[in-house]
Design a protein around this motif. Structure first.
Motif, mmCIF file in Angstrom:
data_model
loop_
_atom_site.group_PDB
_atom_site.id
_atom_site.type_symbol
_atom_site.label_atom_id
_atom_site.label_comp_id
_atom_site.label_asym_id
_atom_site.label_seq_id
_atom_site.Cartn_x
_atom_site.Cartn_y
_atom_site.Cartn_z
ATOM 1 N N GLY A 204 -18.193 9.800 15.809
ATOM 2 C CA GLY A 204 -17.127 9.251 14.982
ATOM 3 C C GLY A 204 -16.823 10.081 13.761
ATOM 4 O O GLY A 204 -15.671 10.155 13.315
ATOM 5 N N GLN A 205 -17.834 10.734 13.208
ATOM 6 C CA GLN A 205 -17.630 11.503 11.985
ATOM 7 C C GLN A 205 -16.926 12.839 12.222
ATOM 8 O O GLN A 205 -16.551 13.512 11.255
ATOM 9 N N VAL A 206 -16.718 13.211 13.469
ATOM 10 C CA VAL A 206 -15.962 14.433 13.750
ATOM 11 C C VAL A 206 -14.556 14.335 13.159
ATOM 12 O O VAL A 206 -13.960 15.343 12.768
ATOM 13 N N VAL A 207 -14.023 13.122 13.062
ATOM 14 C CA VAL A 207 -12.674 12.938 12.527
ATOM 15 C C VAL A 207 -12.592 13.350 11.058
ATOM 16 O O VAL A 207 -11.498 13.584 10.538
ATOM 17 N N LEU A 208 -13.737 13.469 10.397
ATOM 18 C CA LEU A 208 -13.765 13.838 8.984
ATOM 19 C C LEU A 208 -13.830 15.346 8.772
ATOM 20 O O LEU A 208 -13.755 15.818 7.637
ATOM 21 N N HIS A 209 -13.978 16.103 9.840
ATOM 22 C CA HIS A 209 -14.039 17.560 9.740
ATOM 23 C C HIS A 209 -12.630 18.138 9.790
ATOM 24 O O HIS A 209 -11.767 17.652 10.524
ATOM 25 N N GLN A 210 -12.428 19.201 9.044
ATOM 26 C CA GLN A 210 -11.115 19.853 9.071
ATOM 27 C C GLN A 210 -10.895 20.587 10.386
ATOM 28 O O GLN A 210 -9.845 20.458 11.010
ATOM 29 N N PRO A 218 -11.572 15.157 17.141
ATOM 30 C CA PRO A 218 -11.546 14.073 16.154
ATOM 31 C C PRO A 218 -11.280 12.691 16.747
ATOM 32 O O PRO A 218 -12.066 11.763 16.534
ATOM 33 N N TRP A 219 -10.182 12.547 17.486
ATOM 34 C CA TRP A 219 -9.857 11.229 18.031
ATOM 35 C C TRP A 219 -10.718 10.904 19.242
ATOM 36 O O TRP A 219 -11.045 9.733 19.488
ATOM 37 N N THR A 220 -11.097 11.922 19.999
ATOM 38 C CA THR A 220 -12.023 11.685 21.117
ATOM 39 C C THR A 220 -13.359 11.186 20.592
ATOM 40 O O THR A 220 -13.979 10.287 21.174
ATOM 41 N N GLY A 221 -13.805 11.771 19.476
ATOM 42 C CA GLY A 221 -15.059 11.321 18.866
ATOM 43 C C GLY A 221 -14.994 9.863 18.449
ATOM 44 O O GLY A 221 -15.938 9.095 18.679
ATOM 45 N N LEU A 222 -13.868 9.455 17.840
ATOM 46 C CA LEU A 222 -13.717 8.035 17.502
ATOM 47 C C LEU A 222 -13.700 7.177 18.758
ATOM 48 O O LEU A 222 -14.195 6.052 18.764
ATOM 49 N N GLY A 223 -13.124 7.728 19.835
ATOM 50 C CA GLY A 223 -13.137 7.004 21.103
ATOM 51 C C GLY A 223 -14.549 6.793 21.617
ATOM 52 O O GLY A 223 -14.874 5.727 22.156
#
Length: 245
Positions: A204-210, A218-223
């Motif tokens: 989930g925290q991948v969405v916080l990386h630039q 990012p969105w796959t990580g939240l998925g």
């Protein structure tokens, strides 16, 4: 009873029980406090380091805010298992699936609202301390990270809530999740990097990386985090539906 009425009753529980409401407000308070302490003291030094990720630095404090979100999700559900409260709730709402859906919607919705406020506030407040290194919401990936941070906090709260419904103990859930987030990734990182990148917090925290380099996007990580939360919610629903109150 209708879903709207049950939702209203669940929000009253959240608002009126001090420990639950306090843990919800702690999501915002903890994140902003850590943001000010960290970026106010070492923020410019971090920004000057080669390869520094400006977005990840800006949302660093969400690592602590997520603990408050997990605590909220766990305590909001565990209160039903104290002093026969669940029997009273089910007497008022005999349809267990309706009761469970309303409770989880109230928990998730509350953290989503507070999480979005927290995420945007942490970003904007943190930039006040960075001087020439400050970035705005127009910076590449900033809006995505701000919205994603709020969604991430809501998913973590739902993960904790579902597990608490299954285990019937906030202490057990906190004892399971906090080491999973704070210790296990560092133990496994050298031997199972791929596994670590798909743990609920790391994904989930991948969405916080630039510019994410490894693991899901990012969105796959939240998925991925949403799948973890959905699995926990389904397990909790099974427990509430089939176990004695």
């Amino acid at each position: 009873m209708t879903l709207t009425a049950v939702l209203h009753s669940e929000w009253i529980k959240i608002r009126s029980i001090r420990s639950i409401y306090g843990s919800l407000m702690a999501v915002l308070a903890t994140t902003l406090t850590i943001t000010v302490l960290v970026l106010g003291t070492t923020g410019q030094e971090q920004a000057e380091q080669p390869g520094s990720d400006a977005l990840l630095n800006a949302f660093f404090a969400l690592n602590f805010g997520q603990i408050a979100a997990v605590a909220f999700g766990a305590t909001a559900v565990s209160s039903e298992f104290l002093n026969g409260a669940l029997r009273v709730s089910l007497a008022a709402v005999p349809r267990r699936s309706l009761f469970y859906a309303a409770k989880m919607t109230a928990i998730g919705g509350s953290v989503l609202v507070v999480g979005l406020v927290t995420s945007f506030a942490a970003f904007l407040v943190g930039q006040l301390f960075l001087g020439e290194h400050a970035i705005g919401l127009g910076h590449p990936g900033a809006l995505r990270a701000a919205f994603g941070g709020g969604i991430y906090l809501a998913l973590m709260a739902l993960l904790a809530a579902g597990l608490t419904a299954l285990l019937r103990s906030a202490v057990a859930v906190l004892g399971l999740l906090i080491p999973l987030f704070l210790i296990v990734p560092f133990v496994l990182v050298d031997v199972a990097t791929t596994v670590v990148s798909y743990l609920p917090d790391r994904a989930g925290q991948v969405v916080l990386h630039q510019n994410p380099e490894d693991g899901p996007g990012p969105w796959t990580g939240l998925g991925v985090t949403a799948v973890w939360a959905a699995a926990a919610l389904l397990a909790g629903w099974w427990a509430v539906r089939n176990r004695d109150a």
